[in-house]
Design a protein around this motif. Structure first.
Motif, PDB file in Angstrom:
ATOM      1  N   LEU A 104       0.435  -1.032   0.124  1.00 43.07           N
ATOM      2  CA  LEU A 104      -0.211   0.179  -0.480  1.00 43.07           C
ATOM      3  C   LEU A 104       0.809   0.911   0.194  1.00 43.07           C
ATOM      4  O   LEU A 104       0.406   1.963  -0.655  1.00 43.07           O
ATOM      5  CB  LEU A 104      -1.188  -0.052   1.225  1.00 43.07           C
ATOM      6  CG  LEU A 104      -1.871   0.844   1.490  1.00 43.07           C
ATOM      7  CD1 LEU A 104      -2.802   1.544   0.200  1.00 43.07           C
ATOM      8  CD2 LEU A 104      -2.621   1.381   2.497  1.00 43.07           C
ATOM      9  N   TYR A 105       1.454   1.515   0.615  1.00 43.91           N
ATOM     10  CA  TYR A 105       2.901   2.545   0.968  1.00 43.91           C
ATOM     11  C   TYR A 105       3.389   2.239  -0.105  1.00 43.91           C
ATOM     12  O   TYR A 105       3.514   3.648  -0.841  1.00 43.91           O
ATOM     13  CB  TYR A 105       4.061   2.578   1.817  1.00 43.91           C
ATOM     14  CG  TYR A 105       4.461   3.432   2.457  1.00 43.91           C
ATOM     15  CD1 TYR A 105       3.445   4.712   2.881  1.00 43.91           C
ATOM     16  CD2 TYR A 105       5.730   3.552   2.247  1.00 43.91           C
ATOM     17  CE1 TYR A 105       4.540   6.169   3.413  1.00 43.91           C
ATOM     18  CE2 TYR A 105       6.208   4.688   2.559  1.00 43.91           C
ATOM     19  CZ  TYR A 105       6.109   5.817   2.801  1.00 43.91           C
ATOM     20  OH  TYR A 105       6.227   6.896   3.360  1.00 43.91           O
ATOM     21  N   PHE A 106       4.118   2.157  -0.769  1.00 40.84           N
ATOM     22  CA  PHE A 106       5.324   2.381  -1.903  1.00 40.84           C
ATOM     23  C   PHE A 106       4.209   0.969  -3.434  1.00 40.84           C
ATOM     24  O   PHE A 106       4.592   1.973  -4.711  1.00 40.84           O
ATOM     25  CB  PHE A 106       6.660   0.991  -1.434  1.00 40.84           C
ATOM     26  CG  PHE A 106       7.345   1.127  -0.875  1.00 40.84           C
ATOM     27  CD1 PHE A 106       8.011   2.267  -1.140  1.00 40.84           C
ATOM     28  CD2 PHE A 106       6.931   0.484   0.630  1.00 40.84           C
ATOM     29  CE1 PHE A 106       9.241   2.422  -0.082  1.00 40.84           C
ATOM     30  CE2 PHE A 106       8.213   1.016   1.645  1.00 40.84           C
ATOM     31  CZ  PHE A 106       9.234   2.094   1.103  1.00 40.84           C
ATOM     32  N   SER A 107       3.018   1.217  -3.628  1.00 37.79           N
ATOM     33  CA  SER A 107       2.538   0.471  -4.735  1.00 37.79           C
ATOM     34  C   SER A 107       3.188  -0.676  -4.859  1.00 37.79           C
ATOM     35  O   SER A 107       3.374   0.064  -6.859  1.00 37.79           O
ATOM     36  CB  SER A 107       2.495   1.880  -5.105  1.00 37.79           C
ATOM     37  OG  SER A 107       1.151   2.588  -4.616  1.00 37.79           O
ATOM     38  N   SER A 108       3.925  -1.015  -5.235  1.00 36.54           N
ATOM     39  CA  SER A 108       4.703  -2.276  -5.905  1.00 36.54           C
ATOM     40  C   SER A 108       4.943  -3.695  -4.868  1.00 36.54           C
ATOM     41  O   SER A 108       4.814  -3.482  -3.735  1.00 36.54           O
ATOM     42  CB  SER A 108       6.051  -1.743  -4.990  1.00 36.54           C
ATOM     43  OG  SER A 108       7.148  -3.174  -6.509  1.00 36.54           O
ATOM     44  N   ARG A 109       3.803  -5.054  -5.385  1.00 36.74           N
ATOM     45  CA  ARG A 109       3.954  -5.864  -5.288  1.00 36.74           C
ATOM     46  C   ARG A 109       5.314  -6.791  -4.334  1.00 36.74           C
ATOM     47  O   ARG A 109       5.514  -7.393  -3.601  1.00 36.74           O
ATOM     48  CB  ARG A 109       3.153  -6.961  -5.928  1.00 36.74           C
ATOM     49  CG  ARG A 109       1.631  -6.855  -6.470  1.00 36.74           C
ATOM     50  CD  ARG A 109       1.081  -7.169  -7.342  1.00 36.74           C
ATOM     51  NE  ARG A 109      -0.315  -6.572  -8.246  1.00 36.74           N
ATOM     52  CZ  ARG A 109      -0.152  -7.141  -9.128  1.00 36.74           C
ATOM     53  NH1 ARG A 109       0.269  -8.324  -9.400  1.00 36.74           N
ATOM     54  NH2 ARG A 109      -1.528  -7.061  -9.450  1.00 36.74           N
ATOM     55  N   LEU A 110       6.443  -5.905  -5.551  1.00 38.22           N
ATOM     56  CA  LEU A 110       7.839  -6.961  -5.056  1.00 38.22           C
ATOM     57  C   LEU A 110       7.826  -5.616  -3.966  1.00 38.22           C
ATOM     58  O   LEU A 110       8.570  -7.249  -2.938  1.00 38.22           O
ATOM     59  CB  LEU A 110       8.583  -5.999  -5.955  1.00 38.22           C
ATOM     60  CG  LEU A 110      10.157  -6.844  -6.148  1.00 38.22           C
ATOM     61  CD1 LEU A 110       9.933  -9.014  -6.192  1.00 38.22           C
ATOM     62  CD2 LEU A 110      11.185  -6.458  -7.357  1.00 38.22           C
ATOM     63  N   ILE A 111       7.988  -4.680  -3.360  1.00 41.35           N
ATOM     64  CA  ILE A 111       8.411  -4.362  -1.991  1.00 41.35           C
ATOM     65  C   ILE A 111       8.030  -4.860  -1.447  1.00 41.35           C
ATOM     66  O   ILE A 111       8.315  -5.776  -0.088  1.00 41.35           O
ATOM     67  CB  ILE A 111       9.296  -2.820  -2.122  1.00 41.35           C
ATOM     68  CG1 ILE A 111       9.528  -2.091  -3.586  1.00 41.35           C
ATOM     69  CG2 ILE A 111       8.844  -2.469  -0.885  1.00 41.35           C
ATOM     70  CD1 ILE A 111       9.400  -0.832  -3.513  1.00 41.35           C
ATOM     71  N   GLY A 112       6.426  -4.961  -1.080  1.00 41.83           N
ATOM     72  CA  GLY A 112       5.537  -6.510  -0.684  1.00 41.83           C
ATOM     73  C   GLY A 112       5.780  -7.752  -0.185  1.00 41.83           C
ATOM     74  O   GLY A 112       6.811  -7.879   0.936  1.00 41.83           O
ATOM     75  N   MET A 113       6.313  -8.099  -1.357  1.00 49.28           N
ATOM     76  CA  MET A 113       7.235  -9.658  -1.103  1.00 49.28           C
ATOM     77  C   MET A 113       8.369  -9.833   0.440  1.00 49.28           C
ATOM     78  O   MET A 113       8.725 -10.645   0.502  1.00 49.28           O
ATOM     79  CB  MET A 113       7.011 -10.153  -2.767  1.00 49.28           C
ATOM     80  CG  MET A 113       5.602 -10.957  -3.151  1.00 49.28           C
ATOM     81  SD  MET A 113       5.870 -11.363  -4.234  1.00 49.28           S
ATOM     82  CE  MET A 113       6.511 -10.062  -5.097  1.00 49.28           C
ATOM     83  N   VAL A 114       9.084  -8.754  -0.772  1.00 53.87           N
ATOM     84  CA  VAL A 114      10.607  -8.530   0.249  1.00 53.87           C
ATOM     85  C   VAL A 114      10.223  -8.405   1.445  1.00 53.87           C
ATOM     86  O   VAL A 114      10.969  -9.417   2.609  1.00 53.87           O
ATOM     87  CB  VAL A 114      11.449  -7.555  -0.945  1.00 53.87           C
ATOM     88  CG1 VAL A 114      12.233  -7.659   0.078  1.00 53.87           C
ATOM     89  CG2 VAL A 114      11.725  -8.357  -2.218  1.00 53.87           C
ATOM     90  N   ALA A 115      10.187  -6.999   1.989  1.00 56.37           N
ATOM     91  CA  ALA A 115       9.667  -6.729   2.987  1.00 56.37           C
ATOM     92  C   ALA A 115       9.007  -7.339   3.835  1.00 56.37           C
ATOM     93  O   ALA A 115       9.026  -7.585   5.324  1.00 56.37           O
ATOM     94  CB  ALA A 115       8.987  -5.301   2.458  1.00 56.37           C
ATOM     95  N   SER A 116       7.557  -9.047   3.651  1.00 58.08           N
ATOM     96  CA  SER A 116       7.628  -9.599   4.045  1.00 58.08           C
ATOM     97  C   SER A 116       7.774 -11.150   4.555  1.00 58.08           C
ATOM     98  O   SER A 116       8.799 -11.085   5.645  1.00 58.08           O
ATOM     99  CB  SER A 116       6.252 -10.286   3.388  1.00 58.08           C
ATOM    100  OG  SER A 116       5.292 -11.041   3.470  1.00 58.08           O
ATOM    101  N   PHE A 117       9.074 -11.023   3.472  1.00 56.60           N
ATOM    102  CA  PHE A 117       9.781 -12.180   3.959  1.00 56.60           C
ATOM    103  C   PHE A 117      11.117 -11.615   4.737  1.00 56.60           C
ATOM    104  O   PHE A 117      11.661 -12.093   5.803  1.00 56.60           O
ATOM    105  CB  PHE A 117      10.615 -12.722   2.274  1.00 56.60           C
ATOM    106  CG  PHE A 117      11.808 -13.673   2.627  1.00 56.60           C
ATOM    107  CD1 PHE A 117      11.721 -14.696   3.000  1.00 56.60           C
ATOM    108  CD2 PHE A 117      13.060 -13.366   2.925  1.00 56.60           C
ATOM    109  CE1 PHE A 117      12.852 -15.807   2.961  1.00 56.60           C
ATOM    110  CE2 PHE A 117      14.496 -14.131   3.035  1.00 56.60           C
ATOM    111  CZ  PHE A 117      13.731 -15.678   2.910  1.00 56.60           C
ATOM    112  N   VAL A 118      11.226 -10.221   4.923  1.00 56.31           N
ATOM    113  CA  VAL A 118      12.828  -9.351   5.328  1.00 56.31           C
ATOM    114  C   VAL A 118      12.279  -9.751   6.348  1.00 56.31           C
ATOM    115  O   VAL A 118      12.721  -9.781   7.907  1.00 56.31           O
ATOM    116  CB  VAL A 118      13.380  -8.977   4.826  1.00 56.31           C
ATOM    117  CG1 VAL A 118      14.361  -8.078   5.866  1.00 56.31           C
ATOM    118  CG2 VAL A 118      14.023  -8.523   4.007  1.00 56.31           C
TER     119      VAL A 118
END
Length: 72
Positions: A40-54
């Motif tokens: 939601l904040y960055f409007s990017s699925r890739l950043i969301g996936m990486v942030a979730s994992f990390v």
């Protein structure tokens, strides 16, 4: 030629309910919340996936450090 007698083995795995609760809470719930917040904040699925994992791995590492410190 040596033929070994075949053994019938039954392996039983016991999974504690606390392990299942920890998995559900940490991996599924926390990972999902982190994914949607960053997406939601960055409007990017890739950043969301990486942030979730990390984020989940970071929380897991912090938990291990806290357990090691409390057992001393």
């Amino acid at each position: 030629m040596n033929l070994k007698k075949e053994q019938n083995e039954f392996v039983f795995y016991l999974i504690e309910i606390s392990s299942i609760k920890q998995f559900l809470l940490l991996d599924l719930l926390t990972g999902t919340v982190l994914y949607y917040l960053f997406k939601l904040y960055f409007s990017s699925r890739l950043i969301g996936m990486v942030a979730s994992f990390v984020g989940v791995e970071g929380i897991r590492k912090i938990g291990v450090v806290i357990k090691n410190m409390s057992s001393r």
